[in-house]
Design an enzyme around this catalytic site. Structure first.
Site, mmCIF file in Angstrom:
data_model
loop_
_atom_site.group_PDB
_atom_site.id
_atom_site.type_symbol
_atom_site.label_atom_id
_atom_site.label_comp_id
_atom_site.label_asym_id
_atom_site.label_seq_id
_atom_site.Cartn_x
_atom_site.Cartn_y
_atom_site.Cartn_z
ATOM 1 N N ASP A 163 -3.551 11.242 1.030
ATOM 2 C CA ASP A 163 -4.553 12.153 1.579
ATOM 3 C C ASP A 163 -4.419 13.540 0.971
ATOM 4 O OD1 ASP A 163 -2.085 12.158 2.837
ATOM 5 O OD2 ASP A 163 -2.865 12.653 4.806
ATOM 6 N N ASP A 218 -11.126 6.187 -8.584
ATOM 7 C CA ASP A 218 -12.561 6.385 -8.423
ATOM 8 C C ASP A 218 -12.895 7.840 -8.110
ATOM 9 O OD1 ASP A 218 -13.133 3.801 -9.013
ATOM 10 O OD2 ASP A 218 -14.028 3.281 -7.092
ATOM 11 N N TYR A 244 -3.878 -5.889 -1.459
ATOM 12 C CA TYR A 244 -4.857 -6.693 -2.192
ATOM 13 C C TYR A 244 -4.301 -8.064 -2.567
ATOM 14 C CZ TYR A 244 -7.597 -2.405 -2.907
ATOM 15 O OH TYR A 244 -8.347 -1.264 -2.728
ATOM 16 N N ASP A 250 -6.722 2.487 -6.369
ATOM 17 C CA ASP A 250 -8.152 2.191 -6.321
ATOM 18 C C ASP A 250 -8.924 3.431 -5.866
ATOM 19 O OD1 ASP A 250 -10.539 0.859 -6.371
ATOM 20 O OD2 ASP A 250 -10.076 -0.529 -4.754
ATOM 21 N N LYS A 283 2.418 7.100 0.950
ATOM 22 C CA LYS A 283 2.087 7.398 2.355
ATOM 23 C C LYS A 283 3.254 6.928 3.212
ATOM 24 C CE LYS A 283 -0.736 9.056 5.477
ATOM 25 N NZ LYS A 283 -0.957 10.513 5.585
#
Length: 377
Positions: free
Chosen positions: A246, A274, A139, A270, A214
């Site tokens: 994941d 959520d 980002y 992020d 990851k």
């Protein structure tokens, strides 16, 4: 005991922002009166109407003024009359980067009578805190498309901790078109957000955090993240368990109660925050904060919801809980706890007429706000 006064910048924003901020503000003022402090609001008009009238999103003079405030309370920005991204980048991201708000804080709790999409074993409740790095990763805004198969990418980026300079050049063989997006991780950036997560865990009486990663697929950036985070956590006496993003999503929808403080790089944070908002009953109870070492910003994460603006259907609870985070950040922990308790007592005893419409009731934003205010005593 001296009477404290806090200067709080306030941007009601767009859509349902003014409705939910109005209710939350009354509750924060009442909590302050009970705890011997006052909130003095410094209001700013920024949002879609201001942009359409002036062509400006956030004047630099206003940013300078806000720097003298103790915190910023934000409703929401976004309006169908304005191209997506203009207000978000011009207001939200500008504030985050200017004030170096390097922690995105997202509590995920289950509240009385708020329906959850899953059943938690053993009648347990959720109380998870996501600490998301907020200024780096993918980002950071460095990227671009090829032209005739060639990329000439400016790597310039500026953060409070450092500046990045240089170029990335290259070609796709066969002149195919493509795009590049760079992720950035710095040692000081990782250390400071890890330190925040560790202190949060300690304050909750916990001795470990979970790092979302990851590194099996992206070893350069997330392997580095793991190494630095583990070293920083060790210095705080905190253990670190690492789980791939994941796998984390898989486990969260099965046993979300197993996780306490979750530390995550920007993009994974992020996603996970959520997901947890959904697991705890929806955006109506999802509070948020952008925290740094200077001005910090507090906002519900539900967005401006222009389709229901002015209908009374807005749920102010997320804004009220964001206000509780603001009070806690100011060090007014008793007042913050009283606000959250008032929300819980209200929800536990609310009948259909007072329960927010989002949760199957008939309560308008103003009725919900008044009912929670009454619980403060």
């Amino acid at each position: 005991m001296s009477f404290k006064r806090y200067s709080i910048a306030r941007i009601a924003g767009d859509g349902i922002g003014p409705e939910v901020i109005k209710e939350a503000s009354k509750i924060l003022e009442a909590a302050g009166s009970k705890s011997n402090f006052a909130i003095e609001w410094v209001d700013y008009p920024f949002g879609a109407d201001y942009y359409l009238r002036t062509g400006e999103t956030l004047p630099s003079s206003a940013i300078e003024e806000m720097a003298s405030c103790h915190a910023l309370f934000l409703g929401a920005v976004g309006d169908p009359r304005v191209k997506p991204g203009i207000l978000e980048r011009g207001i939200l991201l500008t504030l985050r980067f200017h004030f170096d708000q390097y922690v995105n804080l997202r509590p995920a709790k289950s509240y009385p009578k708020v329906p959850l999409p899953i059943e938690i074993k053993g009648g347990k409740t959720l109380d998870t805190l996501v600490v998301r790095e907020n200024t780096e990763d993918f980002y950071i805004g460095i990227g671009g498309k090829t032209e005739a198969g060639h990329i000439d990418l400016d790597l310039a980026a500026k953060r409070k901790l450092y500046s990045i300079h240089g170029k990335l050049t290259g070609d796709f063989k066969g002149k195919i078109e493509g795009a590049f997006q760079l992720g950035i991780a710095s040692e000081p950036g990782i250390r400071r957000v890890t330190a925040y997560a560790c202190e949060a865990a300690i304050s909750r009486g916990e001795d470990a955090i979970t790092l979302v990663s990851k590194s099996n697929a992206l070893p350069q950036i997330y392997g580095f993240w793991e190494d630095v985070a583990k070293d920083e956590a060790k210095q705080h006496g905190i253990g670190v368990s690492v789980i791939n993003v994941d796998a984390m999503c898989y486990h969260l929808v099965r046993r979300p109660d197993l996780y306490n403080v979750i530390l995550a790089p920007n993009m994974f944070g992020d996603i996970v925050s959520d997901l947890l908002a959904g697991l705890t009953g929806g955006l109506g109870v999802a509070a948020g904060a952008d925290i740094g070492d200077s001005l910090s910003m507090f906002e519900p994460i539900h967005g401006s919801a222009p389709d229901i603006a002015g209908t009374g259907k807005a749920n102010p609870i997320a804004a009220i809980l964001s206000g509780a985070l603001l009070l806690d950040h100011l060090g007014e922990k008793e007042a913050a706890a009283s606000v959250e308790k008032a929300v819980c007592v209200f929800l536990k005893g609310a009948d259909t007429k007072r329960m927010p419409i989002e949760f199957g009731g008939e309560g308008t934003a103003s009725l919900v706000g008044e009912s929670i205010l009454a619980q403060l005593g």
